[in-house]
Motif scaffolding. Structure first.
Motif, PDB file in Angstrom:
ATOM      1  N   PHE A  68     -20.355   1.110 -20.353  1.00  0.00           N
ATOM      2  CA  PHE A  68     -21.178   1.489 -21.501  1.00  0.00           C
ATOM      3  C   PHE A  68     -20.370   1.372 -22.785  1.00  0.00           C
ATOM      4  O   PHE A  68     -19.154   1.596 -22.796  1.00  0.00           O
ATOM      5  CB  PHE A  68     -21.670   2.932 -21.375  1.00  0.00           C
ATOM      6  CG  PHE A  68     -22.676   3.172 -20.291  1.00  0.00           C
ATOM      7  CD1 PHE A  68     -22.972   2.201 -19.342  1.00  0.00           C
ATOM      8  CD2 PHE A  68     -23.335   4.384 -20.224  1.00  0.00           C
ATOM      9  CE1 PHE A  68     -23.901   2.435 -18.342  1.00  0.00           C
ATOM     10  CE2 PHE A  68     -24.267   4.628 -19.235  1.00  0.00           C
ATOM     11  CZ  PHE A  68     -24.548   3.657 -18.290  1.00  0.00           C
ATOM     12  N   THR A  69     -21.058   1.073 -23.872  1.00  0.00           N
ATOM     13  CA  THR A  69     -20.432   1.007 -25.181  1.00  0.00           C
ATOM     14  C   THR A  69     -21.315   1.697 -26.210  1.00  0.00           C
ATOM     15  O   THR A  69     -22.492   1.360 -26.342  1.00  0.00           O
ATOM     16  CB  THR A  69     -20.189  -0.440 -25.622  1.00  0.00           C
ATOM     17  OG1 THR A  69     -19.370  -1.115 -24.660  1.00  0.00           O
ATOM     18  CG2 THR A  69     -19.484  -0.471 -26.976  1.00  0.00           C
ATOM     19  N   ILE A  70     -20.738   2.653 -26.920  1.00  0.00           N
ATOM     20  CA  ILE A  70     -21.462   3.320 -27.992  1.00  0.00           C
ATOM     21  C   ILE A  70     -21.064   2.683 -29.320  1.00  0.00           C
ATOM     22  O   ILE A  70     -19.903   2.325 -29.528  1.00  0.00           O
ATOM     23  CB  ILE A  70     -21.186   4.837 -28.006  1.00  0.00           C
ATOM     24  CG1 ILE A  70     -22.091   5.543 -29.019  1.00  0.00           C
ATOM     25  CG2 ILE A  70     -19.718   5.136 -28.281  1.00  0.00           C
ATOM     26  CD1 ILE A  70     -22.027   7.063 -28.939  1.00  0.00           C
ATOM     27  N   SER A  71     -22.020   2.525 -30.201  1.00  0.00           N
ATOM     28  CA  SER A  71     -21.758   1.969 -31.515  1.00  0.00           C
ATOM     29  C   SER A  71     -22.764   2.549 -32.497  1.00  0.00           C
ATOM     30  O   SER A  71     -23.743   3.182 -32.098  1.00  0.00           O
ATOM     31  CB  SER A  71     -21.834   0.439 -31.499  1.00  0.00           C
ATOM     32  OG  SER A  71     -23.130   0.000 -31.130  1.00  0.00           O
ATOM     33  N   ARG A  72     -22.511   2.336 -33.779  1.00  0.00           N
ATOM     34  CA  ARG A  72     -23.443   2.827 -34.784  1.00  0.00           C
ATOM     35  C   ARG A  72     -23.503   1.874 -35.952  1.00  0.00           C
ATOM     36  O   ARG A  72     -22.551   1.150 -36.256  1.00  0.00           O
ATOM     37  CB  ARG A  72     -23.063   4.237 -35.251  1.00  0.00           C
ATOM     38  CG  ARG A  72     -21.754   4.321 -36.026  1.00  0.00           C
ATOM     39  CD  ARG A  72     -21.341   5.778 -36.234  1.00  0.00           C
ATOM     40  NE  ARG A  72     -22.305   6.519 -37.030  1.00  0.00           N
ATOM     41  CZ  ARG A  72     -22.383   7.846 -37.082  1.00  0.00           C
ATOM     42  NH1 ARG A  72     -21.549   8.583 -36.350  1.00  0.00           N
ATOM     43  NH2 ARG A  72     -23.295   8.429 -37.842  1.00  0.00           N
ATOM     44  N   ASP A  73     -24.639   1.890 -36.603  1.00  0.00           N
ATOM     45  CA  ASP A  73     -24.863   1.118 -37.807  1.00  0.00           C
ATOM     46  C   ASP A  73     -25.410   2.086 -38.840  1.00  0.00           C
ATOM     47  O   ASP A  73     -26.605   2.382 -38.854  1.00  0.00           O
ATOM     48  CB  ASP A  73     -25.837  -0.027 -37.550  1.00  0.00           C
ATOM     49  CG  ASP A  73     -25.975  -0.953 -38.740  1.00  0.00           C
ATOM     50  OD1 ASP A  73     -25.643  -0.549 -39.870  1.00  0.00           O
ATOM     51  OD2 ASP A  73     -26.420  -2.100 -38.546  1.00  0.00           O
ATOM     52  N   ASN A  74     -24.532   2.590 -39.676  1.00  0.00           N
ATOM     53  CA  ASN A  74     -24.940   3.603 -40.640  1.00  0.00           C
ATOM     54  C   ASN A  74     -25.936   3.064 -41.668  1.00  0.00           C
ATOM     55  O   ASN A  74     -26.746   3.820 -42.196  1.00  0.00           O
ATOM     56  CB  ASN A  74     -23.716   4.179 -41.344  1.00  0.00           C
ATOM     57  CG  ASN A  74     -22.887   5.060 -40.435  1.00  0.00           C
ATOM     58  OD1 ASN A  74     -23.335   5.466 -39.363  1.00  0.00           O
ATOM     59  ND2 ASN A  74     -21.666   5.358 -40.847  1.00  0.00           N
ATOM     60  N   ALA A  75     -25.866   1.780 -41.940  1.00  0.00           N
ATOM     61  CA  ALA A  75     -26.811   1.190 -42.868  1.00  0.00           C
ATOM     62  C   ALA A  75     -28.232   1.225 -42.321  1.00  0.00           C
ATOM     63  O   ALA A  75     -29.202   1.232 -43.083  1.00  0.00           O
ATOM     64  CB  ALA A  75     -26.415  -0.244 -43.195  1.00  0.00           C
ATOM     65  N   LYS A  76     -28.359   1.243 -40.992  1.00  0.00           N
ATOM     66  CA  LYS A  76     -29.669   1.292 -40.344  1.00  0.00           C
ATOM     67  C   LYS A  76     -29.987   2.672 -39.789  1.00  0.00           C
ATOM     68  O   LYS A  76     -31.018   2.846 -39.134  1.00  0.00           O
ATOM     69  CB  LYS A  76     -29.740   0.265 -39.224  1.00  0.00           C
ATOM     70  CG  LYS A  76     -29.621  -1.175 -39.693  1.00  0.00           C
ATOM     71  CD  LYS A  76     -29.744  -2.142 -38.528  1.00  0.00           C
ATOM     72  CE  LYS A  76     -29.682  -3.575 -39.000  1.00  0.00           C
ATOM     73  NZ  LYS A  76     -29.786  -4.537 -37.873  1.00  0.00           N
ATOM     74  N   ASN A  77     -29.106   3.623 -40.012  1.00  0.00           N
ATOM     75  CA  ASN A  77     -29.300   4.988 -39.521  1.00  0.00           C
ATOM     76  C   ASN A  77     -29.543   5.010 -38.014  1.00  0.00           C
ATOM     77  O   ASN A  77     -30.404   5.746 -37.514  1.00  0.00           O
ATOM     78  CB  ASN A  77     -30.474   5.665 -40.234  1.00  0.00           C
ATOM     79  CG  ASN A  77     -30.266   5.773 -41.722  1.00  0.00           C
ATOM     80  OD1 ASN A  77     -29.139   5.910 -42.194  1.00  0.00           O
ATOM     81  ND2 ASN A  77     -31.358   5.726 -42.476  1.00  0.00           N
ATOM     82  N   THR A  78     -28.765   4.225 -37.291  1.00  0.00           N
ATOM     83  CA  THR A  78     -29.009   4.045 -35.870  1.00  0.00           C
ATOM     84  C   THR A  78     -27.705   4.071 -35.078  1.00  0.00           C
ATOM     85  O   THR A  78     -26.694   3.516 -35.511  1.00  0.00           O
ATOM     86  CB  THR A  78     -29.735   2.720 -35.609  1.00  0.00           C
ATOM     87  OG1 THR A  78     -30.968   2.699 -36.335  1.00  0.00           O
ATOM     88  CG2 THR A  78     -30.042   2.548 -34.128  1.00  0.00           C
ATOM     89  N   VAL A  79     -27.750   4.714 -33.925  1.00  0.00           N
ATOM     90  CA  VAL A  79     -26.650   4.682 -32.973  1.00  0.00           C
ATOM     91  C   VAL A  79     -27.166   4.019 -31.701  1.00  0.00           C
ATOM     92  O   VAL A  79     -28.330   4.186 -31.333  1.00  0.00           O
ATOM     93  CB  VAL A  79     -26.095   6.095 -32.697  1.00  0.00           C
ATOM     94  CG1 VAL A  79     -27.144   6.991 -32.068  1.00  0.00           C
ATOM     95  CG2 VAL A  79     -24.852   6.017 -31.819  1.00  0.00           C
TER      96      VAL A  79
END
Length: 123
Positions: A68-79
Motif C-alpha cells: 500500500f502507498t499513502i499520498s496526498r494532493d493538497n491542491a485537490k484536498n485529497t488523500v
C-alpha cells in the motif's frame, strides 16, 4: 470542522489493485495530518497508513507495508491509498481520518473521520 468522504472501494480479485480516495472539505485541509484505518468483519479497527502535512513523512502497518502507498494532493484536498497485491485479508471497511497537526497522532486519536468505504477481496 473537516468533512471527509471516502470513495474507490469495491470488489476486486486477490492480487489486484484499488485506489481509495478521501476528499476533504476545502477549509484548512493542508493543516491536517491524514490517516487510513480499516475494520474487518468481527475485528477491531486497525491502523493502515498515515501521512504528514507535507506528505514528506509516511508510516504503514506491517501488514500492508510494501503493498500500500499513502499520498496526498493538497491542491485537490485529497488523500489517496493505493492498494496493490490485495489479499482476502485486506477485506474491510476503510476509513479516512484527519488530525489537526503536522504529524499523525499516536493510535487512532484523530479529530475527524469519514463514513468508510467497503473493500472486498475475493480469491
Amino acid at each position: 470542522q473537516v468533512q471527509l468522504v471516502e470513495s474507490g472501494g469495491g470488489l476486486v480479485q486477490a492480487g489486484g489493485s484499488l485506489r481509495l480516495s478521501c476528499a476533504a472539505s476545502r477549509r484548512t485541509f493542508s493543516m491536517y495530518a491524514m490517516g487510513w484505518f480499516r475494520q474487518a468483519p468481527g475485528k477491531e479497527r486497525e491502523f493502515v497508513a498515515a501521512i504528514s502535512w507535507s506528505g514528506g513523512s509516511t508510516s504503514y502497518a506491517d501488514s500492508v507495508k510494501g503493498r500500500f502507498t499513502i499520498s496526498r494532493d493538497n491542491a485537490k484536498n485529497t488523500v489517496y491509498l493505493q492498494m496493490n497485491s490485495l489479499k482476502p485479508e485486506d477485506t474491510a471497511v476503510y476509513y479516512c481520518a484527519a488530525y489537526k497537526g503536522p504529524l499523525p497522532p499516536p493510535y487512532d486519536r484523530y479529530d475527524y473521520w469519514g463514513q468508510g468505504t467497503q473493500v472486498t477481496v475475493f480469491s
